[in-house]
Write a protein that holds these residues in place. Sequence first.
Motif, PDB file in Angstrom:
ATOM      1  N   ARG A 384       0.857  -1.176   0.000  1.00  8.60           N
ATOM      2  CA  ARG A 384       0.000   0.000   0.000  1.00  8.60           C
ATOM      3  C   ARG A 384       0.897   1.232   0.000  1.00  8.60           C
ATOM      4  O   ARG A 384       1.934   1.226  -0.678  1.00  8.60           O
ATOM      5  N   PRO A 403      -4.645  -5.537   7.154  1.00  5.18           N
ATOM      6  CA  PRO A 403      -5.701  -5.704   6.148  1.00  5.18           C
ATOM      7  C   PRO A 403      -5.053  -5.794   4.767  1.00  5.18           C
ATOM      8  O   PRO A 403      -4.026  -5.156   4.509  1.00  5.18           O
ATOM      9  N   ARG A 405      -5.339  -7.559   0.373  1.00  7.00           N
ATOM     10  CA  ARG A 405      -6.051  -8.239  -0.712  1.00  7.00           C
ATOM     11  C   ARG A 405      -5.971  -9.748  -0.534  1.00  7.00           C
ATOM     12  O   ARG A 405      -4.938 -10.283  -0.147  1.00  7.00           O
ATOM     13  N   THR A 422     -11.156  -9.043  -2.445  1.00 13.30           N
ATOM     14  CA  THR A 422     -11.348  -8.008  -1.438  1.00 13.30           C
ATOM     15  C   THR A 422     -10.010  -7.399  -1.061  1.00 13.30           C
ATOM     16  O   THR A 422      -8.985  -8.081  -1.106  1.00 13.30           O
ATOM     17  N   GLU A 423     -10.023  -6.128  -0.714  1.00 11.70           N
ATOM     18  CA  GLU A 423      -8.809  -5.430  -0.284  1.00 11.70           C
ATOM     19  C   GLU A 423      -8.764  -5.292   1.236  1.00 11.70           C
ATOM     20  O   GLU A 423      -7.809  -4.712   1.763  1.00 11.70           O
ATOM     21  N   THR A 424      -9.745  -5.803   1.937  1.00 11.62           N
ATOM     22  CA  THR A 424      -9.858  -5.532   3.376  1.00 11.62           C
ATOM     23  C   THR A 424      -9.867  -6.802   4.223  1.00 11.62           C
ATOM     24  O   THR A 424     -10.300  -6.770   5.374  1.00 11.62           O
ATOM     25  N   GLU A 426      -8.681  -9.349   6.801  1.00 10.26           N
ATOM     26  CA  GLU A 426      -7.801  -9.178   7.960  1.00 10.26           C
ATOM     27  C   GLU A 426      -6.909 -10.418   8.119  1.00 10.26           C
ATOM     28  O   GLU A 426      -7.355 -11.481   8.528  1.00 10.26           O
TER      29      GLU A 426
END
Length: 486
Positions: A384, A403, A405, A422-424, A426
Motif C-alpha cells: 500500500r 488488512p 487483498r 477483497t482489499e480488506t 484481515e
Amino acid sequence: MKLMPTRLSRLVLSVFTLAGLGLSSSDWVEKPAPVTPPNVVLFFMDDMGYGDLSVTGALDYTTPNLDKMAAEGTRFTNFLAAQAVCSASRAALLTGCYPNRLGISGALGPNSPIGLNPNEETLAELLKERGYATGMFGKWHLGDNKQFLPLQQGFDEYYGVPYSHDMWPLHPAQAQAKYPPLRWIEGNEQKEEIKDLDDAAEITGTITERAVSFIRNHKKKPFFLYIPHPLPHVPLAASATFKGKTARGIFGDVLTELDWSVGQILGELKQQGLDKNTLVLFISDNGPWLNYGDHAGSSGGFREGKGTSFEGGHRVPFLVRWPGVVPAGRVSNKLLTALDILPTVANVCGARLPKQRIDGVDWVALLKGDNTVTPRDKFYYYYRKNSLEAVRQGEWKLVFAHPGRTYEGFLPGQNGKPGPSTETHEFPAALYDLRRDSGERYDVREQHPEVVAQLEKIAEEARADLGDDIQKRTGANVREPGRISQ
C-alpha cells in the motif's frame, strides 16, 4: 630464422624508449589489454507469475526460448519483486531502493501529479555516464508527465506506453473511470493511439522490432537495453501469428509470443557477434493477477498473487545468461530481489553507485558461480502506501496482522473480466518457515519465539528507517517523489 622478441627484451626496449622521451622507468607501467564492458539486456515482464514458464511448470503451452536461456545460464528460484504492484516495483528495479523510500507506491494513473524524482539516479543514468548507449522499449509507469519520462531519467531512446494498457477507455471493469486515450510515446512525444484489442495485439511485436533495431544500431559500443513488456498484464492480445495456437487459450498465446520476442532478441545478439559479451536478465514485476482467471497466470503454488505480501505476489521468475561468465545449467536457491539488480549490474559494467542511499546488495560473486556466498538475508515486505506487512530473514518470514487483498474463496473471472476479490481481508500475525512451507500455511510462532523476537528487531529497524503506516510512524530516511512543476 627470425626471432620473436621475448617479454624481457620488450621490457628493455621500452625502458630505452622511455629514456629517449625524457621519462624514467618509474613512470612506465605495463597496462593490461583493454576489456570491453559487457552489454546489458534487461527483460521485465508484467504480471508474469512464478509458474508461467514451461521450465517452472506451465501447462498447455511452452516457452522454448526461455527454457533454453535457463539451460544456458542460471535460474534463480528465490527471487523477489521489491513490491507486488506495477509502479512501485519498477521504481525499485531502476534505482535499487525500496519504492516507499522514494515515495512511490501502487500503480500511477494517467496524469499523475507525481513520478520518479529526477534527482534519483537510475541504472540507465549510471551506465550512460559510463559511456553506454541506453534504450528502453515498453511500459514505463513512473509518471507520464514529460519531466518524468525515460529521456529525463537516463535513456537515450524510448518507445512505449506510459502506464498499464488497461488504463484506457475499454477497461472491462472500469468503464466509469473515463481514462484518456492510450498512445504510444516516442521520446517525449505522443504518437499513435492504441484504440482496441487489434491495436494491442501489435504491442509485443512492435517492442521487439524496436529492440532488435537498437541492437543493430549500437553494436559498436556498449549498450543497456531495457525491455519492460506490457504483457501478460490484461487486457490480453496476441498477434495473428500466435493467436489461437495454444491449448491454454489467449494467455498461452500471449506467453508464446513473449517467448518468441526473447528468442528474437537473443538471436540478434548472436547474429551481431555480441552474444558472449552480453549479460541478459529476465524478470517479472510481480505475481499474477489471479482474479482474472483464465486470463491470469500461475503463482506456481505460492500463496496469493499480485498486490499481496505473500510469496505469490513477490516470488517471480529470474533467469540470467552470460556465456563464459554465468554458469550454465545452474539452479540457485539464494535469496535475491529486484533491489539488487542495480548494484550488481553497475559493478560488472564498471559504473559507480548512486550518491544517495540504496537498498540493493551486490551479488557479482554469486552471479559468477560462487555458491558459498549469501549476499542477502533480509527483506522488508511493504505494501500500500507504506505499510510494513512482513519481514524476512533467511527462510523465516514473520507476517504482521494487516488488512489486505485476498483472492482465496472467490470464483475467478473468465474471458478477460475479473472475478471478485477483497482489499480488506484481515490477515493475522504468523511465522512461516519457507524451507518446508513455501505456501505459507502453517503458523509456527509458538514453536519458535526466539525467531519471532529476532524478526521483531528487524521490523523495528525497518520502521525507524522507512516508517510504517499501520503504526502511524514516519521513517527517518524516506525521500520525496517527483512532483509536477508548478
